[in-house]
Write a protein that holds these residues in place. Structure first.
Motif, short mmCIF file in Angstrom:
data_model
loop_
_atom_site.label_atom_id
_atom_site.label_comp_id
_atom_site.label_asym_id
_atom_site.label_seq_id
_atom_site.Cartn_x
_atom_site.Cartn_y
_atom_site.Cartn_z
N PHE A 7 -7.63 8.43 -5.98
CA PHE A 7 -6.27 7.93 -5.91
C PHE A 7 -5.78 7.03 -4.81
N ALA A 8 -6.40 7.63 -3.55
CA ALA A 8 -6.21 6.76 -2.54
C ALA A 8 -6.60 5.34 -2.53
N ALA A 9 -7.74 5.08 -3.01
CA ALA A 9 -8.35 4.00 -3.15
C ALA A 9 -7.56 3.19 -4.20
N LEU A 10 -6.91 3.71 -5.33
CA LEU A 10 -5.91 2.81 -6.19
C LEU A 10 -4.92 2.45 -5.18
N VAL A 11 -4.27 3.37 -4.61
CA VAL A 11 -3.03 3.12 -3.76
C VAL A 11 -3.35 1.96 -2.82
N LEU A 12 -4.59 1.98 -2.04
CA LEU A 12 -4.91 0.91 -1.18
C LEU A 12 -4.99 -0.42 -1.78
N ARG A 13 -5.49 -0.21 -3.15
CA ARG A 13 -5.92 -1.57 -3.58
C ARG A 13 -4.59 -2.13 -4.41
N HIS A 14 -3.52 -1.34 -4.87
CA HIS A 14 -2.26 -1.92 -5.61
C HIS A 14 -1.06 -1.80 -4.75
N GLY A 15 -0.97 -0.81 -3.80
CA GLY A 15 -0.05 -0.60 -3.33
C GLY A 15 1.01 -1.59 -2.46
N ASP A 16 0.14 -2.49 -2.04
CA ASP A 16 0.87 -3.67 -1.34
C ASP A 16 1.81 -4.58 -2.42
N GLN A 17 0.89 -4.64 -3.32
CA GLN A 17 1.69 -5.64 -4.56
C GLN A 17 3.01 -4.64 -4.94
N ALA A 18 2.69 -3.43 -5.02
CA ALA A 18 4.16 -2.57 -5.41
C ALA A 18 5.22 -2.88 -4.37
N ARG A 19 4.96 -2.69 -3.07
CA ARG A 19 5.74 -2.93 -2.14
C ARG A 19 6.60 -4.46 -2.33
N ARG A 20 5.58 -5.40 -2.40
CA ARG A 20 6.12 -6.73 -2.56
C ARG A 20 7.13 -6.81 -3.78
N LEU A 21 6.90 -6.55 -4.84
CA LEU A 21 7.75 -6.28 -5.96
C LEU A 21 8.96 -5.63 -5.75
N ALA A 22 9.06 -4.47 -4.96
CA ALA A 22 10.13 -3.95 -4.68
C ALA A 22 10.87 -4.63 -3.60
N GLU A 23 10.42 -5.05 -2.66
CA GLU A 23 11.04 -6.15 -1.70
C GLU A 23 11.88 -7.33 -2.53
N ARG A 24 11.07 -7.81 -3.57
CA ARG A 24 12.02 -8.92 -4.27
C ARG A 24 12.92 -8.60 -4.78
N VAL A 25 13.15 -7.27 -5.27
CA VAL A 25 14.40 -6.91 -5.87
C VAL A 25 15.47 -6.33 -4.86
N LEU A 26 15.09 -5.73 -3.80
CA LEU A 26 15.75 -5.00 -2.98
C LEU A 26 16.11 -5.79 -1.68
N ASN A 27 15.29 -6.99 -1.40
CA ASN A 27 15.57 -8.00 -0.50
C ASN A 27 15.64 -7.09 1.01
N ASP A 28 14.97 -6.29 1.19
CA ASP A 28 14.76 -5.56 2.50
C ASP A 28 13.52 -4.76 2.73
N PRO A 29 12.55 -5.20 3.50
CA PRO A 29 11.10 -4.67 3.56
C PRO A 29 11.27 -3.19 4.04
N ASP A 30 12.09 -2.46 4.79
CA ASP A 30 12.19 -1.00 4.98
C ASP A 30 12.53 -0.37 3.77
N LEU A 31 13.57 -0.73 2.87
CA LEU A 31 13.81 -0.07 1.50
C LEU A 31 12.86 -0.23 0.52
N ALA A 32 11.91 -1.64 0.59
CA ALA A 32 10.93 -1.71 -0.35
C ALA A 32 9.79 -0.80 0.21
N ARG A 33 9.60 -0.55 1.39
CA ARG A 33 8.41 0.41 1.39
C ARG A 33 8.77 1.71 1.13
N ASP A 34 9.84 2.24 1.16
CA ASP A 34 10.29 3.69 0.93
C ASP A 34 10.27 3.67 -0.85
N ALA A 35 10.71 2.75 -1.34
CA ALA A 35 10.85 2.52 -2.88
C ALA A 35 9.21 2.51 -3.52
#
Length: 158
Positions: free
Chosen positions: A39-67
């Motif tokens: 599961f950690a490998a899956l998160v390392l592989r895809h977690g950054d893309q999830a953060r970038r998608l959340a940041e596009r919606v929230l327009n805030d890097p800290d909130l995107a990291r939390d989301a």
């Protein structure tokens, strides 16, 4: 072969096994069986893309990291509901988008209803409806109070 003579090793039989090169579907199967490294490998592989998608919606890097962290927890708990193990990345991205959209709706609803975020300053509401408070919230500095996107008047909840 494992020590028991079985040709198939369990998820934690070789904790030092490299999972970085394994395909997503293999990692999902292993993660469902309790392999934390998979599961950690899956998160390392895809977690950054999830953060970038959340940041596009929230327009805030800290909130995107939390989301994205919330999306990862949701994915871990819901891993058994993933229909196609090969599509873990897009599935995690969809969860991150849903979390970010839900957060944005909650922020907008609070702003439209006059609630203030901690440390926020009072500002005139953009909402033309007169049935509720005309007090909204604005972020005192970038990244400290929430998304800055305005809710269209038609989306106000009151």
């Amino acid at each position: 072969m494992s020590q028991s003579g079985s040709a198939v090793d369990g998820p934690d039989d070789d904790p030092g096994e490299d999972v970085a090169d394994a395909a997503d579907d293999v990692l999902v199967v292993r993660a469902r069986a309790g392999d934390k490294a998979a599961f950690a490998a899956l998160v390392l592989r895809h977690g950054d893309q999830a953060r970038r998608l959340a940041e596009r919606v929230l327009n805030d890097p800290d909130l995107a990291r939390d989301a994205s962290q919330e999306a990862i927890v949701v994915a871990l708990v819901s891993l058994g509901r993933l229909a196609n193990p090969r599509s873990f990345g897009p599935w995690l991205g969809g969860i991150a988008l849903n979390v970010a959209r839900r957060w944005l709706q909650e922020f907008s609803r609070r702003r439209c209803q006059g609630a203030l975020a901690p440390g926020a300053s009072r500002a005139r509401s953009h909402c033309p409806k007169r049935r509720h408070s005309r007090v909204g919230w604005t972020s005192p500095s970038p990244g400290s109070g929430g998304p800055t996107a305005r809710t269209p008047p038609s989306r106000c909840t009151s």
